[in-house]
Design an enzyme around this catalytic site. Structure first.
Site, PDB file in Angstrom:
ATOM      1  N   LYS A  26      13.554  13.658  31.392  1.00 41.39           N
ATOM      2  CA  LYS A  26      12.380  13.272  30.621  1.00 41.39           C
ATOM      3  C   LYS A  26      11.402  14.440  30.574  1.00 41.39           C
ATOM      4  O   LYS A  26      11.228  15.163  31.568  1.00 41.39           O
ATOM      5  CB  LYS A  26      11.733  12.063  31.304  1.00 41.39           C
ATOM      6  CG  LYS A  26      10.510  11.468  30.638  1.00 41.39           C
ATOM      7  CD  LYS A  26      10.049  10.261  31.470  1.00 41.39           C
ATOM      8  CE  LYS A  26       8.885   9.526  30.845  1.00 41.39           C
ATOM      9  NZ  LYS A  26       8.514   8.335  31.669  1.00 41.39           N
ATOM     10  N   SER A 102       8.444   3.937  29.195  1.00 38.00           N
ATOM     11  CA  SER A 102       8.175   5.140  28.423  1.00 38.00           C
ATOM     12  C   SER A 102       9.356   6.095  28.332  1.00 38.00           C
ATOM     13  O   SER A 102       9.380   6.984  27.470  1.00 38.00           O
ATOM     14  CB  SER A 102       6.981   5.874  29.025  1.00 38.00           C
ATOM     15  OG  SER A 102       7.260   6.328  30.335  1.00 38.00           O
ATOM     16  N   SER A 126       8.797   2.028  33.624  1.00 38.74           N
ATOM     17  CA  SER A 126       9.204   2.957  32.570  1.00 38.74           C
ATOM     18  C   SER A 126      10.624   3.483  32.676  1.00 38.74           C
ATOM     19  O   SER A 126      11.091   4.176  31.774  1.00 38.74           O
ATOM     20  CB  SER A 126       8.232   4.141  32.513  1.00 38.74           C
ATOM     21  OG  SER A 126       7.010   3.750  31.945  1.00 38.74           O
TER      22      SER A 126
END
Length: 374
Positions: A26, A102, A126
């Site tokens: 990420k 997320s 997330s």
């Protein structure tokens, strides 16, 4: 020039390291020589990272190959995974649905088979939420188990680096390379307490999933679950206000994220004090249940994942995290695994264990997936 997400979730592709397991990270984790932009135009000119985040360096030193960086909900502060700047990845298995946030890109590249595993971050669900939306496994280790050195934001009392995989065996391998030992596969699953907390039809489907594996869980309650969710919202709002409010001066943060950041400025000292009281109370409640059975089980999401159209207003779906966020507050390790579909949308089972028992969650996931063939 801004990085643009490929439909599968990558914003930058490259090859670093040598080994037999491929992974992606990420874009809130530093990779030396690349900018860490967290899916946000306000960070487009940030300097390139001088060194890898600690967990990235550990994986590269243990026969893993880094295949690239992935998009996310801007500043890791949203649950849909929709990002108008760096792009929204397609949910590979359920294309009409949100990929979840997320860590949307990290979930999508694993679900699409692009890499063996990926890293995300989980401050309020997330990792577990996008894993549930994309029909894969997602693990949030206990708070502080994996280093957050080189991760945005630099300070958090809720956030954990987490992992996505398509199967529990790969999750075992990845954790071993991060120096988290997972013992031999289980001969029998330890006792489980099931906590009904989602829509009745989702809870019923999860109990059928467990029954298919021959599991008859005890029934339990967590009366502080709602309070823990709200306390987690207050703390993340305050901490993200501290971390990101300077970025609002540039007026280049998406409206939904900017609204949430501004809301953090109004969290009072009294509210934070009350949130910390809830943190201790909820953690004690979870520990008390785990003293009776080694595993807790509940739905990952309280409702079915929405379509991209249904989630057009990202602020309207924040409460989808109300069953995952509490375990960020308490710091317990939690894992989500796919448990079938309902009305064509995925449902997922969340398992929670005592602090320090990440390995048990992996063992349980292995045991269940062998017997349910999901």
């Amino acid at each position: 020039m801004r990085p643009v997400c490929e439909s599968n979730g990558f914003i930058e592709r490259f090859t670093l390291g040598e080994g037999d397991l491929s992974f992606a990270v990420k874009d809130t984790l530093d990779v030396a020589g690349f900018r860490t932009q967290a899916g946000c135009p306000a960070l487009a000119d940030t300097p390139v990272a001088a060194q890898h985040a600690s967990v990235v360096a550990t994986l590269l030193a243990n026969a893993c190959v880094l295949a690239g960086k992935t998009t996310l909900h801007e500043l890791a502060f949203g649950v849909t995974g929709i990002n108008p700047w760096s792009g929204t990845p397609v949910n590979p298995r359920f294309p009409s649905l949100i990929p979840g946030g997320s860590s949307s890109g990290s979930a999508a590249v694993v679900a699409a088979g692009e890499v063996d595993f990926s890293l995300g971050t989980d401050t309020g669900g997330s990792v577990r939420m996008p894993a549930a939306c994309c029909g894969i496994l997602g693990l949030k280790p206990g708070y502080g188990v994996l280093s957050r050195q080189g991760v945005i934001p630099a300070a958090s009392s809720l956030d954990s680096v987490g992992l996505f995989t398509r199967d529990a065996h790969t999750l075992r391998q990845a954790l071993n390379r991060l120096h988290i030992a997972v013992e031999s596969p289980l001969d029998a699953l330890p006792a489980i307490t099931f906590i009904p907390a989602a829509l009745p039809e989702i809870d019923a489907a999860l109990l059928r999933f467990l029954a298919e594996a021959g599991v008859q869980p005890a029934q339990g309650e967590l009366p502080t679950l709602v309070d823990a969710h709200l306390a987690g919202v207050a703390i993340i709002s305050h901490e993200n206000w501290q971390a990101f409010s300077p970025l609002l001066m540039e007026e280049s943060v998406s409206q939904d994220v900017a609204t949430r950041i501004r809301a953090g400025g109004s969290v009072t000292a009294e509210a934070l004090s009350q949130a910390e009281l809830v943190r201790r109370r909820f953690s004690d409640d979870v520990d008390a249940l785990l003293a009776d059975t080694p595993l807790l089980a509940l739905a990952t999401l309280p409702e079915l994942p929405p379509t991209l159209t249904e989630a057009n207003d990202p602020l309207s779906v924040v409460n989808l995290t109300r069953l995952v966020r509490p375990f960020n507050l308490s710091g317990h390790p939690a894992l989500t695994l796919p448990a079938g579909t309902l009305d064509g949308r995925p449902i997922a089972l969340q398992l929670v264990a005592r602090k320090g028992a990440e390995g048990l969650l992996v063992q349980a996931a292995e045991w269940l997936t062998v017997r349910t063939r999901r």
